[in-house]
Write a protein that holds these residues in place. Sequence first.
Motif, PDB file in Angstrom:
ATOM      1  N   LEU A 283       0.826  -1.204   0.000  1.00  0.00           N
ATOM      2  CA  LEU A 283       0.000   0.000   0.000  1.00  0.00           C
ATOM      3  C   LEU A 283       0.864   1.259   0.000  1.00  0.00           C
ATOM      4  CD1 LEU A 283      -2.849  -1.039   2.462  1.00  0.00           C
ATOM      5  CD2 LEU A 283      -2.991  -0.810  -0.020  1.00  0.00           C
ATOM      6  N   GLN A 284       2.003   1.222   0.688  1.00  0.00           N
ATOM      7  CA  GLN A 284       2.924   2.362   0.640  1.00  0.00           C
ATOM      8  C   GLN A 284       3.361   2.625  -0.785  1.00  0.00           C
ATOM      9  OE1 GLN A 284       4.093   4.570   2.711  1.00  0.00           O
ATOM     10  NE2 GLN A 284       4.047   3.788   4.814  1.00  0.00           N
ATOM     11  N   SER A 285       3.700   1.549  -1.501  1.00  0.00           N
ATOM     12  CA  SER A 285       4.127   1.683  -2.893  1.00  0.00           C
ATOM     13  C   SER A 285       3.001   2.204  -3.774  1.00  0.00           C
ATOM     14  CB  SER A 285       4.619   0.324  -3.403  1.00  0.00           C
ATOM     15  OG  SER A 285       4.948   0.397  -4.777  1.00  0.00           O
ATOM     16  N   TYR A 286       1.803   1.665  -3.572  1.00  0.00           N
ATOM     17  CA  TYR A 286       0.655   2.066  -4.382  1.00  0.00           C
ATOM     18  C   TYR A 286       0.356   3.552  -4.224  1.00  0.00           C
ATOM     19  CZ  TYR A 286      -4.222   2.494  -5.861  1.00  0.00           C
ATOM     20  OH  TYR A 286      -5.375   2.911  -6.471  1.00  0.00           O
ATOM     21  N   TRP A 287       0.303   4.012  -2.976  1.00  0.00           N
ATOM     22  CA  TRP A 287      -0.048   5.414  -2.740  1.00  0.00           C
ATOM     23  C   TRP A 287       1.092   6.361  -3.082  1.00  0.00           C
ATOM     24  CZ3 TRP A 287      -4.744   6.669  -2.942  1.00  0.00           C
ATOM     25  CH2 TRP A 287      -5.743   5.833  -2.446  1.00  0.00           C
ATOM     26  N   SER A 288       2.318   5.883  -2.947  1.00  0.00           N
ATOM     27  CA  SER A 288       3.459   6.710  -3.341  1.00  0.00           C
ATOM     28  C   SER A 288       3.407   7.037  -4.829  1.00  0.00           C
ATOM     29  CB  SER A 288       4.770   5.989  -3.001  1.00  0.00           C
ATOM     30  OG  SER A 288       5.882   6.737  -3.422  1.00  0.00           O
ATOM     31  N   LYS A 289       3.025   6.064  -5.636  1.00  0.00           N
ATOM     32  CA  LYS A 289       2.908   6.285  -7.082  1.00  0.00           C
ATOM     33  C   LYS A 289       1.790   7.280  -7.402  1.00  0.00           C
ATOM     34  CE  LYS A 289       4.655   1.703  -8.297  1.00  0.00           C
ATOM     35  NZ  LYS A 289       4.312   0.343  -8.832  1.00  0.00           N
ATOM     36  N   ARG A 290       0.819   7.387  -6.512  1.00  0.00           N
ATOM     37  CA  ARG A 290      -0.274   8.346  -6.698  1.00  0.00           C
ATOM     38  C   ARG A 290       0.017   9.696  -6.042  1.00  0.00           C
ATOM     39  NH1 ARG A 290      -5.641   7.593  -7.900  1.00  0.00           N
ATOM     40  NH2 ARG A 290      -6.071   5.737  -9.138  1.00  0.00           N
ATOM     41  N   GLY A 291       1.192   9.812  -5.458  1.00  0.00           N
ATOM     42  CA  GLY A 291       1.577  11.067  -4.832  1.00  0.00           C
ATOM     43  C   GLY A 291       0.914  11.327  -3.500  1.00  0.00           C
ATOM     44  N   VAL A 292       0.490  10.254  -2.815  1.00  0.00           N
ATOM     45  CA  VAL A 292      -0.198  10.391  -1.524  1.00  0.00           C
ATOM     46  C   VAL A 292       0.696   9.851  -0.413  1.00  0.00           C
ATOM     47  CG1 VAL A 292      -2.184   9.690  -0.135  1.00  0.00           C
ATOM     48  CG2 VAL A 292      -2.482  10.204  -2.570  1.00  0.00           C
ATOM     49  N   THR A 293       0.929  10.675   0.599  1.00  0.00           N
ATOM     50  CA  THR A 293       1.649  10.227   1.789  1.00  0.00           C
ATOM     51  C   THR A 293       0.643   9.624   2.759  1.00  0.00           C
ATOM     52  OG1 THR A 293       3.297  11.983   1.558  1.00  0.00           O
ATOM     53  CG2 THR A 293       3.106  10.927   3.718  1.00  0.00           C
ATOM     54  N   ILE A 294       0.869   8.383   3.166  1.00  0.00           N
ATOM     55  CA  ILE A 294      -0.084   7.721   4.052  1.00  0.00           C
ATOM     56  C   ILE A 294       0.466   7.659   5.474  1.00  0.00           C
ATOM     57  CG2 ILE A 294      -0.848   6.328   2.097  1.00  0.00           C
ATOM     58  CD1 ILE A 294       0.389   3.896   3.458  1.00  0.00           C
ATOM     59  N   LEU A 295      -0.427   7.449   6.409  1.00  0.00           N
ATOM     60  CA  LEU A 295      -0.033   7.253   7.804  1.00  0.00           C
ATOM     61  C   LEU A 295      -0.044   5.769   8.111  1.00  0.00           C
ATOM     62  CD1 LEU A 295       0.571   8.063  10.727  1.00  0.00           C
ATOM     63  CD2 LEU A 295      -1.895   8.405  11.065  1.00  0.00           C
ATOM     64  N   ASP A 296       1.122   5.242   8.430  1.00  0.00           N
ATOM     65  CA  ASP A 296       1.251   3.872   8.931  1.00  0.00           C
ATOM     66  C   ASP A 296       1.637   3.990  10.398  1.00  0.00           C
ATOM     67  OD1 ASP A 296       1.774   1.266   9.532  1.00  0.00           O
ATOM     68  OD2 ASP A 296       3.350   0.969   8.027  1.00  0.00           O
ATOM     69  N   PRO A 297       0.682   3.880  11.320  1.00  0.00           N
ATOM     70  CA  PRO A 297       0.938   4.202  12.729  1.00  0.00           C
ATOM     71  C   PRO A 297       1.622   3.104  13.534  1.00  0.00           C
ATOM     72  CG  PRO A 297      -1.344   3.575  12.459  1.00  0.00           C
ATOM     73  CD  PRO A 297      -0.718   3.504  11.082  1.00  0.00           C
ATOM     74  N   ILE A 298       2.318   2.191  12.885  1.00  0.00           N
ATOM     75  CA  ILE A 298       2.991   1.106  13.590  1.00  0.00           C
ATOM     76  C   ILE A 298       3.863   1.622  14.751  1.00  0.00           C
ATOM     77  CG2 ILE A 298       4.915  -0.529  13.325  1.00  0.00           C
ATOM     78  CD1 ILE A 298       2.379  -1.844  12.630  1.00  0.00           C
ATOM     79  N   PRO A 299       4.650   2.691  14.567  1.00  0.00           N
ATOM     80  CA  PRO A 299       5.462   3.167  15.703  1.00  0.00           C
ATOM     81  C   PRO A 299       4.635   3.487  16.946  1.00  0.00           C
ATOM     82  CG  PRO A 299       6.214   4.193  13.663  1.00  0.00           C
ATOM     83  CD  PRO A 299       4.947   3.470  13.334  1.00  0.00           C
ATOM     84  N   ASP A 300       3.416   3.982  16.747  1.00  0.00           N
ATOM     85  CA  ASP A 300       2.554   4.293  17.887  1.00  0.00           C
ATOM     86  C   ASP A 300       2.096   3.023  18.595  1.00  0.00           C
ATOM     87  OD1 ASP A 300       1.920   7.376  17.708  1.00  0.00           O
ATOM     88  OD2 ASP A 300       1.886   6.609  15.667  1.00  0.00           O
TER      89      ASP A 300
END
Length: 339
Positions: A283-300
């Motif tokens: 999903l990071q790769s998919y949204w990166s290609k669309r120019g969208v920065t996503i929140l992956d809250p794993i660190p939290d």
Amino acid sequence: MFKRISSNLILTVISIVITLALLETGFRVYFFFTDSSHTEVKIPDYIQLLPDSGRYYGLKPSLAAPISTNTHGYRGKEFAQEKASGVYRIIMLGDSITFGNSVPWDKTFSVILEDQLNNTNTTRKFEIINLSISGYNTQQQLATLKEMGLSLNPDLILLNVCLNDSDPVKDVSSAGVKNKTSITKLSDINLRTIIASSHALTFLKVKFIEVFEGNKYIFRLLNSPDLFINNRVDEAAWGTMKSYMGEIHDIARSKDIGFGVIVYPYSSQVSITDAERRPQQDLQSYWSKRGVTILDPIPDYVSAEQDMFVDGTLHLSVYGHNRIASAIRSYLESSRLIP
């Protein structure tokens, strides 16, 4: 000696296959003649069927219990269709995580986030409308946007993604609720889809869960990355999910509406490495290609001082909702998605 062991092993495997085949046939014949489903759950009283809607089902409006709903049939306080002057309106699209299973509606991160934004910004009023329904997949979230969300004139759309949003729309009828799984190509075949497609194996899984209900270790095992989570990325349904996501994004762009994405993990993913979280990486790769920065809250989740999960598997505890609200606020500010 070796030949005898090999022969016994082959006979054992054949016996197991024949037994499972007979069980499966018996279950299918029984459920066919009883007009029932192998995963049937009685439809709750607070659910209404929507045969003319792409959402298929929703919550009844103006409920007080066991779930309180507003006059629009969503969880949360009442809101006006028309956006008030000077208000920055955010709509939440999602499923049971954003809906807030097992926690009061005023303890969900949508409500907490709205309070945080209004308490830290004195020049503008923020309004967050939660259009999430438990059990919805991305197809239904897209329908929600088209049928309701756009009419609210939002300034920002937040798509809250659970990894099971790739599952097909649940079959909800007066007979009950059942999950559906489609195997359309070889890569769709894995332990998860085999169990979901089998009447006998699903029955055994349900009974197994009933026996070990409340055992967090067992529930984590049943949602382990290797067995049930990572292989979703290879299924055709995963690509279908991303196409619906893309359509939501395209609608937002075409109407000059802000857009953000949050991806929520299963508890079994928290302790593994980023590289081992295949769905998140995809999903990071998919949204990166669309120019969208996503929140992956794993660190939290990793640094949490209390249990983030109310059920040990997926849904957020009250503490989890508070922590995610703060993570989303930081994401909105750093990504400049809010004024």
